[in-house]
Design an enzyme around this catalytic site. Structure first.
Site, PDB file in Angstrom:
ATOM      1  N   SER A   1       0.827  -1.213   0.000  1.00 39.85           N
ATOM      2  CA  SER A   1       0.000   0.000   0.000  1.00 39.85           C
ATOM      3  C   SER A   1       0.861   1.262   0.000  1.00 39.85           C
ATOM      4  O   SER A   1       0.343   2.363  -0.080  1.00 39.85           O
ATOM      5  CB  SER A   1      -0.948   0.001   1.194  1.00 39.85           C
ATOM      6  OG  SER A   1      -0.243  -0.205   2.401  1.00 39.85           O
TER       7      SER A   1
ATOM      8  N   ASN B   1      -2.767  -2.790  12.760  1.00 39.75           N
ATOM      9  CA  ASN B   1      -4.218  -2.608  12.628  1.00 39.75           C
ATOM     10  C   ASN B   1      -4.720  -1.384  13.375  1.00 39.75           C
ATOM     11  O   ASN B   1      -5.510  -0.601  12.835  1.00 39.75           O
ATOM     12  CB  ASN B   1      -4.958  -3.865  13.112  1.00 39.75           C
ATOM     13  CG  ASN B   1      -4.636  -5.078  12.257  1.00 39.75           C
ATOM     14  OD1 ASN B   1      -4.048  -4.934  11.180  1.00 39.75           O
ATOM     15  ND2 ASN B   1      -5.001  -6.264  12.728  1.00 39.75           N
TER      16      ASN B   1
ATOM     17  N   THR C   1     -39.228  26.176 -12.997  1.00 37.96           N
ATOM     18  CA  THR C   1     -39.573  24.813 -12.570  1.00 37.96           C
ATOM     19  C   THR C   1     -39.722  24.039 -13.875  1.00 37.96           C
ATOM     20  O   THR C   1     -40.160  24.611 -14.886  1.00 37.96           O
ATOM     21  CB  THR C   1     -40.883  24.748 -11.750  1.00 37.96           C
ATOM     22  OG1 THR C   1     -41.955  25.228 -12.554  1.00 37.96           O
ATOM     23  CG2 THR C   1     -40.799  25.604 -10.485  1.00 37.96           C
ATOM     24  N   HIS C   2     -39.351  22.815 -13.886  1.00 38.58           N
ATOM     25  CA  HIS C   2     -39.326  22.012 -15.130  1.00 38.58           C
ATOM     26  C   HIS C   2     -38.465  22.672 -16.209  1.00 38.58           C
ATOM     27  O   HIS C   2     -38.673  22.441 -17.393  1.00 38.58           O
ATOM     28  CB  HIS C   2     -40.740  21.781 -15.682  1.00 38.58           C
ATOM     29  CG  HIS C   2     -41.720  21.296 -14.663  1.00 38.58           C
ATOM     30  ND1 HIS C   2     -41.975  19.967 -14.428  1.00 38.58           N
ATOM     31  CD2 HIS C   2     -42.491  21.987 -13.779  1.00 38.58           C
ATOM     32  CE1 HIS C   2     -42.884  19.850 -13.455  1.00 38.58           C
ATOM     33  NE2 HIS C   2     -43.197  21.067 -13.046  1.00 38.58           N
TER      34      HIS C   2
ATOM     35  N   SER D   1     -11.454  26.182 -28.569  1.00 46.82           N
ATOM     36  CA  SER D   1     -11.503  24.987 -29.399  1.00 46.82           C
ATOM     37  C   SER D   1     -10.366  25.060 -30.398  1.00 46.82           C
ATOM     38  O   SER D   1     -10.008  26.134 -30.866  1.00 46.82           O
ATOM     39  CB  SER D   1     -12.845  24.924 -30.124  1.00 46.82           C
ATOM     40  OG  SER D   1     -12.731  24.150 -31.305  1.00 46.82           O
TER      41      SER D   1
ATOM     42  N   LYS E   1     -15.218  29.602 -30.163  1.00 49.08           N
ATOM     43  CA  LYS E   1     -15.682  28.877 -28.970  1.00 49.08           C
ATOM     44  C   LYS E   1     -15.042  29.370 -27.676  1.00 49.08           C
ATOM     45  O   LYS E   1     -13.866  29.700 -27.622  1.00 49.08           O
ATOM     46  CB  LYS E   1     -15.385  27.383 -29.124  1.00 49.08           C
ATOM     47  CG  LYS E   1     -16.246  26.682 -30.160  1.00 49.08           C
ATOM     48  CD  LYS E   1     -17.703  26.553 -29.735  1.00 49.08           C
ATOM     49  CE  LYS E   1     -17.927  25.494 -28.712  1.00 49.08           C
ATOM     50  NZ  LYS E   1     -18.226  24.182 -29.163  1.00 49.08           N
TER      51      LYS E   1
ATOM     52  N   GLU F   1     -17.752  21.776 -16.579  1.00 50.15           N
ATOM     53  CA  GLU F   1     -18.075  20.408 -17.020  1.00 50.15           C
ATOM     54  C   GLU F   1     -17.292  19.377 -16.215  1.00 50.15           C
ATOM     55  O   GLU F   1     -17.798  18.298 -15.888  1.00 50.15           O
ATOM     56  CB  GLU F   1     -17.783  20.253 -18.512  1.00 50.15           C
ATOM     57  CG  GLU F   1     -18.733  21.061 -19.377  1.00 50.15           C
ATOM     58  CD  GLU F   1     -18.266  21.119 -20.825  1.00 50.15           C
ATOM     59  OE1 GLU F   1     -18.789  20.337 -21.623  1.00 50.15           O
ATOM     60  OE2 GLU F   1     -17.390  21.929 -21.152  1.00 50.15           O
TER      61      GLU F   1
ATOM     62  N   TYR G   1     -10.051  -6.976  11.453  1.00 48.67           N
ATOM     63  CA  TYR G   1      -9.358  -6.473  10.263  1.00 48.67           C
ATOM     64  C   TYR G   1      -9.250  -7.545   9.184  1.00 48.67           C
ATOM     65  O   TYR G   1      -8.932  -8.705   9.478  1.00 48.67           O
ATOM     66  CB  TYR G   1      -7.946  -5.991  10.644  1.00 48.67           C
ATOM     67  CG  TYR G   1      -7.141  -5.478   9.464  1.00 48.67           C
ATOM     68  CD1 TYR G   1      -7.225  -4.144   9.070  1.00 48.67           C
ATOM     69  CD2 TYR G   1      -6.314  -6.338   8.733  1.00 48.67           C
ATOM     70  CE1 TYR G   1      -6.505  -3.686   7.974  1.00 48.67           C
ATOM     71  CE2 TYR G   1      -5.588  -5.880   7.644  1.00 48.67           C
ATOM     72  CZ  TYR G   1      -5.694  -4.549   7.267  1.00 48.67           C
ATOM     73  OH  TYR G   1      -4.989  -4.089   6.190  1.00 48.67           O
TER      74      TYR G   1
ATOM     75  N   LYS H   1      -8.178   3.458   1.490  1.00 45.90           N
ATOM     76  CA  LYS H   1      -7.548   4.765   1.337  1.00 45.90           C
ATOM     77  C   LYS H   1      -7.642   5.358  -0.079  1.00 45.90           C
ATOM     78  O   LYS H   1      -7.953   6.551  -0.208  1.00 45.90           O
ATOM     79  CB  LYS H   1      -6.097   4.709   1.828  1.00 45.90           C
ATOM     80  CG  LYS H   1      -6.047   4.664   3.362  1.00 45.90           C
ATOM     81  CD  LYS H   1      -4.705   4.315   3.948  1.00 45.90           C
ATOM     82  CE  LYS H   1      -4.392   2.855   4.060  1.00 45.90           C
ATOM     83  NZ  LYS H   1      -5.370   1.957   4.679  1.00 45.90           N
TER      84      LYS H   1
HETATM   85  N1  ARG Z   1      -1.131  -1.706   5.021  1.00 46.03           N
HETATM   86  C1  ARG Z   1      -2.212  -2.123   5.893  1.00 46.03           C
HETATM   87  C2  ARG Z   1      -3.460  -1.279   5.602  1.00 46.03           C
HETATM   88  O1  ARG Z   1      -3.351  -0.263   5.023  1.00 46.03           O
HETATM   89  C3  ARG Z   1      -1.810  -1.954   7.315  1.00 46.03           C
HETATM   90  C4  ARG Z   1      -2.446  -2.948   8.225  1.00 46.03           C
HETATM   91  C5  ARG Z   1      -1.877  -4.278   7.982  1.00 46.03           C
HETATM   92  N2  ARG Z   1      -2.315  -5.213   8.959  1.00 46.03           N
HETATM   93  C6  ARG Z   1      -2.242  -6.542   8.743  1.00 46.03           C
HETATM   94  N3  ARG Z   1      -2.690  -7.297   9.641  1.00 46.03           N
HETATM   95  N4  ARG Z   1      -1.757  -7.013   7.641  1.00 46.03           N
HETATM   96  O2  ARG Z   1      -4.556  -1.669   5.959  1.00 46.03           O
END
Ligand code: ARG
Length: 456
Positions: free
Chosen positions: A20, A107, A152-153, A274, A280, A287, A314, A322
């Site tokens: 990650s 965790n 409206t509409h 454009s 344009k 947009e 977990y 993320k």
């Molecule tokens: N890189 C993991 C995450 O973003 C961290 C937690 C990892 N924990 C584990 N038991 N492998 O969630």
């Protein structure tokens, strides 16, 4: 970090799918802060030697300085920001670095880091939304009297003022800010000390780490502490709602900037040309705000679907929490800034707006209301009489307030010359003095209330 029971290293793809670090390196500040709070607490509780805690704290400062200066390397063998920081710490201070992870798991570490990050993100969004509201207020004040058709509409309905229209967005953003504030308050509890899932046998002080990190207190259940991502979903839900509001305004700007409408001219700064059609001026930024809202809503959906089938506590699926939050945050930041710029610099073509309001028989309701008020006629009958007047005006190709009295009286003899005082668009908006209405005096009062904090 966990090689003790393994004979072989991971496959290359295993390493890649597992890592990650390419995205969670954005958590480095929060990771350092969390580790400092944890190390301080371990030392204070005598769980590690206070001298070791001091060495770890000094080392963490150096890791942070290194990240600040050089960025975070994307070393996939170190998997994530937590391992990256710990390995850097070990390189700087030696084996004592290994004491930092006492009574902690990645965790609870990642849950803590991510909560801190989302909290900062909310503060950034709120500041940006305040700036957007200021831009809306300034333009609304300038255009408290500028008449435009209300729809409206998407059919011309009743005249309103541009100031009133812009203040509608002020209200939406006020609610968005309160949604972010709610999610900030609800999410401001510290999971650190939940450890892997069950808590820990070490005599940790969770109140101390929570306070050191600016949380209101520790989370109350260790299983929930490591597996809850509601705080991220709350953030995304608020972001999606905000993006949806920005998208509606963007859509209106796109429509208004089109030649048939001609209500607004976006500044050069917020338009593109454009490559083939020299005339344009395209509203690309608007947009893209409209388009980005779709992606932000997609981020919310993505995380909801990631979470919905996970047993406690977990699971590695949660590492996928993320990217959608980071993506939504970046897109939302751009969208708010772009709409703030567009609102602040747009030229509103008030003559066009007024002409459109006058052309659409938008004061028909005022005529019906006048018949009710002055003639004692039931509203349904007044509605019918007014319909005939609009039909006649259409036949003659004139606005309602240009319809000769003789034509009006031919429709209903109870109409007299006083009716003309209510048929202009200015009279129409000025009469809408009900609380929350479009009368310029009301709009000014709403702006004043917003500025003095009497409104949201
Ligand atoms: N890189 C993991 C995450 O973003 C961290 C937690 C990892 N924990 C584990 N038991 N492998 O969630």
């Amino acid at each position: 970090m966990w090689g003790g029971r393994f004979a072989e290293g991971p496959a290359a793809v295993m390493r890649e799918i597992n890592a990650s670090i390419p995205f969670d390196k954005r958590l480095w500040r929060q990771d350092i802060a969390g580790s400092k709070a944890h190390a301080t607490m371990l030392g204070a509780q005598g769980i590690i030697d206070p001298a070791d805690a001091a060495a770890i704290l000094a080392g963490l400062e150096r890791v942070a300085a290194d990240y600040e200066a050089n960025g975070v390397a994307e070393d996939l063998t170190l998997e994530d920001i937590h391992m990256q920081s710990e390995s850097k710490l070990a390189a700087l201070i030696g084996p004592v670095a290994g004491r930092l992870h006492t009574a902690r798991s990645r965790n609870d570490q990642v849950a803590t880091d991510f909560r801190l990050w989302v909290r900062d993100a909310i503060d950034q969004v709120d500041a940006a939304l305040v700036a957007f509201q200021q831009a809306l207020l300034a333009r609304a004040e300038e255009h408290a009297d500028s008449v435009m058709p209300g729809f409206t509409h998407l059919q011309s309905a009743q005249p309103v003022t541009l100031g009133h229209h812009l203040m509608a967005y002020y209200e939406m953003i006020a609610r968005d800010r309160s949604r972010f504030a709610d999610s900030r308050a609800r999410g401001n509890l510290c999971p650190l000390g939940s450890a892997a899932l069950a808590g820990t046998g070490f005599p940790i002080d969770r109140d101390a780490t929570a306070a050191a990190l600016g949380f209101d207190g520790p989370t109350r259940n260790s299983l929930d502490g490591v597996s809850d991502r509601d705080f991220a979903l709350d953030y995304l839900a608020a972001a999606a709602q905000t993006a949806l509001h920005l998208s509606r305004l963007a859509e209106e700007f796109i429509l208004w900037a089109s030649q048939p409408f001609g209500f607004v001219s976006l500044s050069d700064q917020w338009s593109t040309g454009s490559s083939i059609m020299p005339q344009k001026r395209n509203p690309d930024a608007a947009e893209l705000v409209r388009g980005h809202s779709g992606r932000i809503i997609g981020c919310l959906t993505a995380l909801m679907i990631t979470m919905k089938g996970l047993p406690l506590a977990y699971s590695k699926d949660m590492q996928d929490d993320k990217p959608p939050v980071f993506e939504a945050h970046d897109l939302l930041g751009l969208s708010i800034a772009a709409m703030t710029g567009m609102v602040g610099s747009a030229t509103f073509r008030t003559a066009r707006m007024r002409a459109a309001a006058e052309a659409g028989y938008a004061t028909a309701t005022d005529l019906a209301d006048w018949l009710v008020r002055e003639g004692g006629i039931p509203f349904r009958e007044a509605h019918h009489i007014t319909g005939s007047a609009v039909k006649r005006a259409e036949q003659l190709g004139v606005a309602l307030d240009q319809l000769p009295l003789a034509d009006l009286q031919a429709i209903d003899a109870r109409i007299d010359a006083r009716v003309y005082t209510v048929l202009s668009v200015d009279a129409s908006v000025a009469s809408r003095m009900s609380f929350g209405g479009t009368a310029p005096a009301r709009v000014r009062a709403a702006i004043h209330a917003a500025r003095t904090g009497e409104a949201g």
